[in-house]
Design an enzyme around this catalytic site. Sequence first.
Site, PDB file in Angstrom:
ATOM      1  N   SER A 106     -73.865  28.251  30.301  1.00  0.00           N
ATOM      2  CA  SER A 106     -72.510  28.810  30.223  1.00  0.00           C
ATOM      3  C   SER A 106     -72.366  29.732  29.011  1.00  0.00           C
ATOM      4  O   SER A 106     -73.021  29.543  27.987  1.00  0.00           O
ATOM      5  CB  SER A 106     -71.514  27.655  30.112  1.00  0.00           C
ATOM      6  OG  SER A 106     -70.264  28.119  29.647  1.00  0.00           O
ATOM      7  N   TYR A 129     -68.598  35.218  31.165  1.00  0.00           N
ATOM      8  CA  TYR A 129     -67.189  35.411  31.510  1.00  0.00           C
ATOM      9  C   TYR A 129     -66.796  36.855  31.204  1.00  0.00           C
ATOM     10  O   TYR A 129     -67.404  37.508  30.350  1.00  0.00           O
ATOM     11  CB  TYR A 129     -66.300  34.508  30.646  1.00  0.00           C
ATOM     12  CG  TYR A 129     -66.128  33.111  31.180  1.00  0.00           C
ATOM     13  CD1 TYR A 129     -65.572  32.891  32.436  1.00  0.00           C
ATOM     14  CD2 TYR A 129     -66.492  31.995  30.429  1.00  0.00           C
ATOM     15  CE1 TYR A 129     -65.394  31.608  32.932  1.00  0.00           C
ATOM     16  CE2 TYR A 129     -66.312  30.711  30.915  1.00  0.00           C
ATOM     17  CZ  TYR A 129     -65.765  30.524  32.167  1.00  0.00           C
ATOM     18  OH  TYR A 129     -65.589  29.254  32.646  1.00  0.00           O
ATOM     19  N   THR A 155     -68.811  35.181  36.163  1.00  0.00           N
ATOM     20  CA  THR A 155     -67.667  34.393  36.652  1.00  0.00           C
ATOM     21  C   THR A 155     -66.391  35.229  36.594  1.00  0.00           C
ATOM     22  O   THR A 155     -66.013  35.718  35.529  1.00  0.00           O
ATOM     23  CB  THR A 155     -67.520  33.107  35.814  1.00  0.00           C
ATOM     24  OG1 THR A 155     -68.744  32.365  35.923  1.00  0.00           O
ATOM     25  CG2 THR A 155     -66.361  32.261  36.305  1.00  0.00           C
ATOM     26  N   LYS A 251     -69.434  34.902  40.663  1.00  0.00           N
ATOM     27  CA  LYS A 251     -68.995  33.518  40.889  1.00  0.00           C
ATOM     28  C   LYS A 251     -67.468  33.423  40.906  1.00  0.00           C
ATOM     29  O   LYS A 251     -66.808  33.907  39.981  1.00  0.00           O
ATOM     30  CB  LYS A 251     -69.539  32.619  39.769  1.00  0.00           C
ATOM     31  CG  LYS A 251     -69.086  31.166  39.838  1.00  0.00           C
ATOM     32  CD  LYS A 251     -69.857  30.328  38.827  1.00  0.00           C
ATOM     33  CE  LYS A 251     -69.467  28.871  38.847  1.00  0.00           C
ATOM     34  NZ  LYS A 251     -68.204  28.585  38.167  1.00  0.00           N
ATOM     35  N   HIS A 275     -63.896  27.066  41.185  1.00  0.00           N
ATOM     36  CA  HIS A 275     -64.096  26.566  39.823  1.00  0.00           C
ATOM     37  C   HIS A 275     -63.871  25.045  39.761  1.00  0.00           C
ATOM     38  O   HIS A 275     -63.362  24.505  38.795  1.00  0.00           O
ATOM     39  CB  HIS A 275     -63.129  27.272  38.865  1.00  0.00           C
ATOM     40  CG  HIS A 275     -63.696  27.575  37.507  1.00  0.00           C
ATOM     41  ND1 HIS A 275     -64.119  28.817  37.136  1.00  0.00           N
ATOM     42  CD2 HIS A 275     -63.902  26.784  36.410  1.00  0.00           C
ATOM     43  CE1 HIS A 275     -64.536  28.791  35.868  1.00  0.00           C
ATOM     44  NE2 HIS A 275     -64.423  27.555  35.416  1.00  0.00           N
TER      45      HIS A 275
END
Length: 382
Positions: A106, A129, A155, A251, A275
């Site tokens: 992540s 992100y 994402t 995503k 999510h």
Amino acid sequence: MIISASTDYRAAAKRKLPPFLFHYIDGGAYAEYTMRRNVDDLSSVALRQRVLRNMSELTLETKLFDETLSMPVALAPVGLCGMFARRGEVQAAKAAAAKGIPFTLSTVSVCPIEEVAPAINRPMWFQLYVLKDRGFMKNALERAKAAGVKTLVFTVDMPTPGARYRDAHSGMSGERAALRRMLQAMTHPAWAWDVGLKGKPHDLGNISTYRGHPTGLEDYIGWLANNFDPSISWKDLEWIRDFWEGPMIIKGILDADDARDAVRFGADGIVVSNHGGRQLDGVLSSARAMPEIADAVKGDLKILADSGIRTGLDVVRMIALGADTVLLGRAFIYALATGGAAGVTNLLNLIEKEMRVAMVLTGAKSISEISRDSLVPQAGSV
Ligand code: FNR
């Protein structure tokens, strides 16, 4: 009652973790309807039993981009994984690599890219992100590339964070409260060792590494909270697609029109995901969203899926509905929190066994033989 390994691991994680951390993992957005439906809708998909088909030769191996996976499963990106076990990202990555499947780091990991990538013998995936600080994004991409990452998971379902009321109740949300809670966990005698941070709040992975440490946890959380970017559009992703040479997976797709846009954009894959029910409560479960998306784009790009996958049977169900590969989220986090790398290994072995049983009894000798024919349309399948 034992329903699945992840149910057991969830119960064990609940006993072991400080409550605010357990609820951070376990909770979803608002009233958590979508989070529950992810599990309920998927587990109610009826598999079609077939018998007497000589199922002695069975393979779970899957090709995804240039990689061979021992089974069509990868570990999803999970923020603050290193809070759930000592150097948690490294432990989970090692278990995944030993099993022959990808681990996704992540953006908001505790262990930085440079620590996790060299700890394993296969390229890890990296999740990014969309953040207002494009300097951070560029820096993270450069670091991931330098560390040998090929597959980027981008994402897009967090242009703004969803409201997670469990976190509000447990004191995990709100910058100050979260700071206080995490410092407590890190400096608690048992937890300080377990987490491996030893009370050094600046030791927080990718973001503090980028900003030059010690920036401090308060700074980290504040920076992150102010950095989600609601102005994002497909146009903003073009420089990333042009910069990134390896496969790029988007995503957070839950709609067939968005999936078609991902094809037009030139994505190599999508993750059908809400999510884990942590963003907009009330949206479709991934199991319900999948068939229409698969009808729209199957074969044009790789379809990955997550949200609600807890067992090997769920993996087979999601593939039958249209996915090529699935991601495990909470299922592996509960195992990691309970037993570290050994817990994740055990979970993955159980998932593989469950998949094998499901494939033998649905008559699928390989992953490509799992299809809608493996399901009974009338009996509760979605
Ligand atoms: C997540 N998820 C997530 N996704 C992402 O792209 N980046 C992240 O940092 C995180 N962080 C994160 C933390 C926690 C505690 C959870 C539970 C989830 C979402 C994750 O990748 C995945 O989409 C969901 O976990 C899938 O749902 P299930 O399988 O957990 O129900």
